[in-house]
Write a protein that holds these residues in place. Structure first.
Motif: not given
Ligand SMILES: [Zn+2]
Length: 391
Positions: A144-152
């Motif tokens: 599957q295609e995974i998109t992440l948003f990670l904080p600093k």
């Protein structure tokens, strides 16, 4: 077994569908700085025998799960610790033994299978680090295609891990809370599934498997479980597993759950005392439980109240010391959030029954954040060239 969704606030029932995340009625006036209203729980109906398979209690059929060995993590006897502390029935559930070295695999595994069942190919989420690297790894196994948003604040090891697994990673110039909001907007505009914790009902449901395993490994439910708390999603997952077991007639009572927060990331503790959630900037060495707005806060707190659980806080210094003590006594090197649960146990120990069966939940491997772990040790400062230098 039959499954449906039920709103944790208004108790309305819904069919399980991938587009439904929160109760439409209860989430209508959702404010950004407040925990999610209308978190949906999976409700099961049916019966199983004492020797059930965990898949029987999950709302997605076994055929949709990727071939990666999630769960069934070891329950450590920790003999040295038992002797040192005088608790004969103390165990540590080592969830750092999951494929991506974190408890979060339990949720990612079910979310991945849920997406697969409905032919959804892409999954996005915000994460303090563990859930992201977890979804990336499980997604890699599922194709599957995974998109992440990670904080600093996400430790480098978790970022590297996610990239190794092939996820698309966006680093957010801000906190986890900002990453959470951006990821929801991304999913609304781009489509696909969103795995944000508590927002996706499968996250709590996947996390319940730890309680089912504890029941299977101990032959009964433990008396007390210590869980570190950030968003409050693991806490609710632990309760959900025991509630299912209780509903199925396999256990007679819900164990006492003790939620542990870091002193400067203690939104649930404050809300328990004041009756309302106030978002203030948070900080702790335990990055996995560093959240300003606990997204599952309302639900988690309602469980604590209903089942007479407890919340307590520990300082960063106590977390760092607990991590070192656990490593040196048991050989289990857990991440700071896992050590927070142990620090909470050490704090509560004088009030606990020494004959009780107690489980500490170690949520991730210590190697995921070696920078914080260095705070608890003294690194050798000099190099030697011969044994004569030291003898
Ligand atoms: Zn509702």
């Amino acid at each position: 077994m039959e499954f449906c969704y039920r709103c944790s606030l208004c108790s309305k029932a819904f069919n399980i569908e991938p587009d439904l995340t929160l109760c439409p009625d209860c989430s209508r006036n959702q404010q950004r700085d407040q925990p999610l209203h209308g978190v949906l729980e999976v409700e099961l109906r049916g019966s199983v025998g004492k020797k059930f398979e965990i898949f029987e209690l999950l709302p997605v059929e076994a055929e949709y799960f990727p071939s990666i060995p999630v769960g069934d993590t070891p329950l450590w006897d920790a003999e040295n610790l038992r002797k040192q502390l005088g608790f004969k029935r103390l165990w540590i559930k080592d969830d750092g033994a999951n494929p991506t070295s974190s408890f979060k695999d339990r949720a990612s595994y079910l979310v991945s299978a849920f997406a697969k069942k409905f032919d959804i190919q892409s999954i996005a989420l915000a994460s303090t680090g563990n859930a992201g690297s977890s979804m990336a790894g499980i997604g890699a196994a599922a194709g599957q295609e995974i998109t992440l948003f990670l904080p600093k604040t996400a430790p480098v090891a978790k970022l590297v891990q996610a990239l190794q697994y092939g996820a698309k990673v966006y680093r957010v110039d801000g906190s986890y809370d900002l990453a959470y909001d951006i990821s929801l907007e991304y999913s609304r505009k781009k489509g696909g599934m969103n795995r944000n914790t508590a927002y996706n009902p499968m996250t709590i449901e996947g996390k319940k498997t730890v309680s089912l395993e504890l029941y299977q490994q101990l032959g009964q439910a433990p008396d007390v479980v210590f869980v570190s708390v950030g968003d409050g999603c693991i806490l609710s997952g632990v309760y959900k597993g025991f509630r299912d077991l209780h509903q199925l007639g396999l256990i007679s009572a819900i164990p006492k759950i003790i939620g542990v927060q870091a002193e400067h990331s203690d939104a649930l503790c404050r809300a328990q005392a004041s009756g309302k959630f106030t978002a203030i900037p948070t900080s702790t060495v335990a990055d996995s439980i560093c959240v300003d707005v606990p997204r599952n806060g309302l639900h988690a707190l309602s469980q604590i109240k209903k089942f007479k659980g407890e919340m307590l806080t520990v300082t960063d210094a106590e977390i760092i010391a607990a991590q070192r003590q656990l490593s040196a006594t048991t050989g289990l090197f857990t991440e700071p959030a896992g050590a927070a649960a142990f620090a909470g146990f050490l704090k509560a120990a004088p009030t606990l029954d020494r004959q009780a069966s107690i489980v500490l939940l170690a949520t991730g491997n210590g190697l995921k954040d070696s920078t914080t772990a260095q705070l608890g040790i003294k690194m050798p400062e000099t190099f030697i060239t011969s044994v004569d230098d030291i003898l």
